[in-house]
Design a protein around this motif. Structure first.
Motif, mmCIF file in Angstrom:
data_model
loop_
_atom_site.group_PDB
_atom_site.id
_atom_site.type_symbol
_atom_site.label_atom_id
_atom_site.label_comp_id
_atom_site.label_asym_id
_atom_site.label_seq_id
_atom_site.Cartn_x
_atom_site.Cartn_y
_atom_site.Cartn_z
ATOM 1 N N GLN A 88 0.829 -1.203 0.000
ATOM 2 C CA GLN A 88 0.000 0.000 0.000
ATOM 3 C C GLN A 88 0.863 1.252 0.000
ATOM 4 O OE1 GLN A 88 -2.544 -0.499 3.438
ATOM 5 N NE2 GLN A 88 -4.202 -1.427 2.243
ATOM 6 N N TYR A 89 1.864 1.265 0.906
ATOM 7 C CA TYR A 89 2.733 2.429 0.965
ATOM 8 C C TYR A 89 3.544 2.568 -0.329
ATOM 9 C CZ TYR A 89 6.544 5.549 1.890
ATOM 10 O OH TYR A 89 7.433 6.582 1.770
ATOM 11 N N LEU A 140 3.174 11.486 7.701
ATOM 12 C CA LEU A 140 3.548 11.430 9.114
ATOM 13 C C LEU A 140 2.623 12.267 9.990
ATOM 14 C CD1 LEU A 140 7.437 11.612 8.812
ATOM 15 C CD2 LEU A 140 6.160 9.791 9.971
ATOM 16 N N ALA A 141 2.046 13.310 9.413
ATOM 17 C CA ALA A 141 1.164 14.189 10.186
ATOM 18 C C ALA A 141 -0.111 13.469 10.625
ATOM 19 C CB ALA A 141 0.807 15.422 9.356
ATOM 20 N N ASP A 142 -0.487 12.416 9.913
ATOM 21 C CA ASP A 142 -1.691 11.661 10.267
ATOM 22 C C ASP A 142 -1.448 10.197 9.892
ATOM 23 O OD1 ASP A 142 -4.257 11.041 11.099
ATOM 24 O OD2 ASP A 142 -5.184 11.597 9.190
ATOM 25 N N LEU A 143 -0.516 9.575 10.611
ATOM 26 C CA LEU A 143 -0.050 8.239 10.247
ATOM 27 C C LEU A 143 -0.900 7.156 10.905
ATOM 28 C CD1 LEU A 143 2.181 6.692 8.712
ATOM 29 C CD2 LEU A 143 3.535 6.744 10.816
ATOM 30 N N PRO A 144 -1.597 6.331 10.108
ATOM 31 C CA PRO A 144 -2.436 5.283 10.697
ATOM 32 C C PRO A 144 -1.635 4.105 11.260
ATOM 33 C CG PRO A 144 -2.513 5.173 8.296
ATOM 34 C CD PRO A 144 -1.743 6.410 8.649
ATOM 35 N N LYS A 145 -0.387 3.964 10.837
ATOM 36 C CA LYS A 145 0.469 2.876 11.308
ATOM 37 C C LYS A 145 1.729 3.478 11.942
ATOM 38 C CE LYS A 145 -2.173 -0.397 9.581
ATOM 39 N NZ LYS A 145 -2.869 -1.385 10.437
#
Length: 215
Positions: free
Chosen positions: A113-114, A142-147
């Motif tokens: 995915q990344y 990085l500002a809204d990282l789900p992992k």
């Protein structure tokens, strides 16, 4: 063969051998690990990483084991152009690095995915805007990282790309470029302290050298 020609041939052979040896030294140890992790290449032969500390060696061994079992989840575009193939290969390299760095149950899903989403340009063409763009994409992620476990790797790559952009500015470097170098070092420090031994080795190498290295 005359003695002169023989002497010239020996000298040329020695020069090639010395150059090859020097290049190998440059890519050994931490630099060899950095070459794989930052550019999505395969981990080099064990002889080139033998100088690393024992606790890091165990992580290198595990990385290589995961590398041997890696199978990409990405599909090569049908009828792809040379440029599209280069981009695809680069994405597969990123997917492999993430898969090999993190032994987690969800990594087989997150890695492709990344790799598919990442803003990349296989050929920077000497333009500092290219690595800047790659770093900006990562910073937004990085500002809204789900992992959160992916953060050390993302900080490492973003910090490295910022170093590259600043270095490529060359004589045109200004206050903005110098600020980017400072930001890169802060990000590399966060990567170093993120808990992954291989990422720590690469981050320390970059912090010590302050150089981008060859793509």
């Amino acid at each position: 063969m005359s003695s002169l020609r023989a002497g010239l041939l020996i000298a040329a052979t020695l020069a090639v051998a010395v150059a090859a040896s020097a290049d190998e030294r440059e890519r050994s140890g931490a630099a060899a690990i950095a070459d794989a992790v930052l550019w999505g290449r395969e981990m080099p032969a064990s002889a080139l990483t033998a100088s690393l500390p024992r606790n890091v060696q165990s992580q290198v061994v595990e990385y290589r084991e995961r590398e041997r079992g890696f199978r990409t989840a990405l599909t090569r575009p049908p009828g792809a152009t040379t440029e599209e193939i280069e981009t695809y290969d680069r994405r597969v390299g990123i997917e492999r690095v993430v898969f090999c760095l993190f032994s987690r149950g969800d990594v087989a899903k997150v890695a492709p995915q990344y790799a598919l989403d990442a803003d990349i340009e296989p050929d920077w063409q000497g333009l500092p805007e290219m690595p800047r763009r790659e770093a900006r994409f990562i910073d937004r992620l990085l500002a809204d990282l789900p992992k959160p476990w992916l953060a050390p790797y993302l900080n490492l790559v973003a910090g490295h790309r910022k170093l590259c952009a600043s270095e490529m500015d060359g004589e045109g470097a200004d206050a903005r470029s110098r600020a980017l170098t400072d930001e890169a070092r802060r990000q590399l420090t966060r990567a170093r302290d993120g808990g992954n031994k291989l990422i720590r080795v690469v981050a320390e190498e970059l912090l010590a050298s302050g150089r981008c290295g060859e793509p």
